[in-house]
Motif scaffolding. Structure first.
Motif, PDB file in Angstrom:
ATOM      1  N   ALA A  26      43.477  82.836  40.559  1.00  0.00           N
ATOM      2  CA  ALA A  26      43.855  84.233  40.975  1.00  0.00           C
ATOM      3  C   ALA A  26      43.522  85.131  39.654  1.00  0.00           C
ATOM      4  O   ALA A  26      42.869  86.187  39.698  1.00  0.00           O
ATOM      5  CB  ALA A  26      45.325  84.603  41.607  1.00  0.00           C
ATOM      6  N   LEU A  27      43.965  84.475  38.572  1.00  0.00           N
ATOM      7  CA  LEU A  27      43.539  85.250  37.281  1.00  0.00           C
ATOM      8  C   LEU A  27      42.343  85.355  36.857  1.00  0.00           C
ATOM      9  O   LEU A  27      41.617  86.574  36.579  1.00  0.00           O
ATOM     10  CB  LEU A  27      44.471  84.711  36.116  1.00  0.00           C
ATOM     11  CG  LEU A  27      45.726  84.864  35.995  1.00  0.00           C
ATOM     12  CD1 LEU A  27      46.283  84.219  34.676  1.00  0.00           C
ATOM     13  CD2 LEU A  27      46.021  86.354  35.812  1.00  0.00           C
ATOM     14  N   GLY A  32      37.555  88.902  36.386  1.00  0.00           N
ATOM     15  CA  GLY A  32      36.280  89.244  36.928  1.00  0.00           C
ATOM     16  C   GLY A  32      35.875  90.449  37.461  1.00  0.00           C
ATOM     17  O   GLY A  32      35.216  91.225  37.247  1.00  0.00           O
ATOM     18  N   VAL A  33      36.978  90.934  38.542  1.00  0.00           N
ATOM     19  CA  VAL A  33      36.885  91.974  39.258  1.00  0.00           C
ATOM     20  C   VAL A  33      37.012  93.202  37.967  1.00  0.00           C
ATOM     21  O   VAL A  33      36.469  94.245  38.011  1.00  0.00           O
ATOM     22  CB  VAL A  33      37.839  92.156  40.270  1.00  0.00           C
ATOM     23  CG1 VAL A  33      37.973  93.590  40.812  1.00  0.00           C
ATOM     24  CG2 VAL A  33      37.320  91.395  41.581  1.00  0.00           C
ATOM     25  N   LEU A  34      38.085  92.996  37.197  1.00  0.00           N
ATOM     26  CA  LEU A  34      38.246  93.850  36.137  1.00  0.00           C
ATOM     27  C   LEU A  34      37.075  94.379  35.022  1.00  0.00           C
ATOM     28  O   LEU A  34      36.758  95.263  34.768  1.00  0.00           O
ATOM     29  CB  LEU A  34      39.579  93.517  35.269  1.00  0.00           C
ATOM     30  CG  LEU A  34      39.754  94.672  34.239  1.00  0.00           C
ATOM     31  CD1 LEU A  34      40.557  95.666  34.466  1.00  0.00           C
ATOM     32  CD2 LEU A  34      40.980  93.773  33.341  1.00  0.00           C
ATOM     33  N   ILE A  39      32.474  97.627  33.173  1.00  0.00           N
ATOM     34  CA  ILE A  39      31.102  97.692  33.013  1.00  0.00           C
ATOM     35  C   ILE A  39      30.553  98.901  33.618  1.00  0.00           C
ATOM     36  O   ILE A  39      30.006  99.592  33.120  1.00  0.00           O
ATOM     37  CB  ILE A  39      30.379  96.174  33.149  1.00  0.00           C
ATOM     38  CG1 ILE A  39      30.878  95.363  32.248  1.00  0.00           C
ATOM     39  CG2 ILE A  39      28.834  96.640  33.286  1.00  0.00           C
ATOM     40  CD1 ILE A  39      30.335  93.979  32.576  1.00  0.00           C
ATOM     41  N   VAL A  40      30.977  98.907  34.877  1.00  0.00           N
ATOM     42  CA  VAL A  40      30.284 100.187  35.735  1.00  0.00           C
ATOM     43  C   VAL A  40      30.790 101.383  35.163  1.00  0.00           C
ATOM     44  O   VAL A  40      30.035 102.546  35.042  1.00  0.00           O
ATOM     45  CB  VAL A  40      30.707  99.944  37.306  1.00  0.00           C
ATOM     46  CG1 VAL A  40      30.437 101.230  38.121  1.00  0.00           C
ATOM     47  CG2 VAL A  40      29.963  98.743  37.701  1.00  0.00           C
ATOM     48  N   THR A  41      32.026 101.516  34.883  1.00  0.00           N
ATOM     49  CA  THR A  41      32.954 102.864  34.453  1.00  0.00           C
ATOM     50  C   THR A  41      32.379 103.008  32.932  1.00  0.00           C
ATOM     51  O   THR A  41      32.160 104.250  32.785  1.00  0.00           O
ATOM     52  CB  THR A  41      34.440 102.612  34.302  1.00  0.00           C
ATOM     53  OG1 THR A  41      34.896 102.221  35.821  1.00  0.00           O
ATOM     54  CG2 THR A  41      35.090 103.745  33.950  1.00  0.00           C
ATOM     55  N   THR A  42      32.152 102.211  32.154  1.00  0.00           N
ATOM     56  CA  THR A  42      31.585 102.560  30.668  1.00  0.00           C
ATOM     57  C   THR A  42      30.184 103.062  30.912  1.00  0.00           C
ATOM     58  O   THR A  42      29.833 103.995  30.421  1.00  0.00           O
ATOM     59  CB  THR A  42      31.755 101.133  30.065  1.00  0.00           C
ATOM     60  OG1 THR A  42      33.076 100.807  29.935  1.00  0.00           O
ATOM     61  CG2 THR A  42      31.007 101.271  28.598  1.00  0.00           C
TER      62      THR A  42
END
Length: 114
Positions: A26-27, A32-34, A39-42
């Motif tokens: 789960a972590l 990975g999603v975070l 990366i996309v936001t940056t």
């Protein structure tokens, strides 16, 4: 219905017995999603900021539109984008007045020098 309830109970029991592995998986998925989200936001922020800052400095740019196009003969003797230094005793460059017109076709009231 009874078989579905059995599968559900067995799955929960396996998850509970392997708590450590379940938490690690789960972590891993959450990290990975975070990471992908960061990366996309940056990238989006950097590209947007790059264009905004570039527009803020009001960069010099000229768009030359030649009606009828340019022939190879018209380019004879034209220097490339490379700068050439003047040698000792060379004549200073000659300045020619040119008339600037906006894209709408209306002539500009001021002359610029080239």
């Amino acid at each position: 219905m009874n078989a579905l309830r059995t599968v559900y109970k067995k799955s929960l029991r396996e998850l509970w017995r392997n708590r450590g592995r379940t938490v690690m998986v789960a972590l891993s998925v959450a990290i990975g999603v975070l990471g992908v989200g960061l990366i996309v936001t940056t990238y989006d922020v950097l590209v947007t900021d790059l264009y905004r800052r570039y527009d803020a400095i009001n960069p010099a740019e000229v768009e030359v539109i030649i009606v009828g196009g340019v022939q190879q003969e018209d380019l004879q003797g034209a220097g490339g984008p490379a700068r050439r230094g003047r040698g000792a005793g060379a004549a200073p460059p000659t300045w020619r007045a040119i008339e600037m017109a906006p894209a709408t076709g209306r002539a500009s009231s001021s002359s610029r020098f080239l």
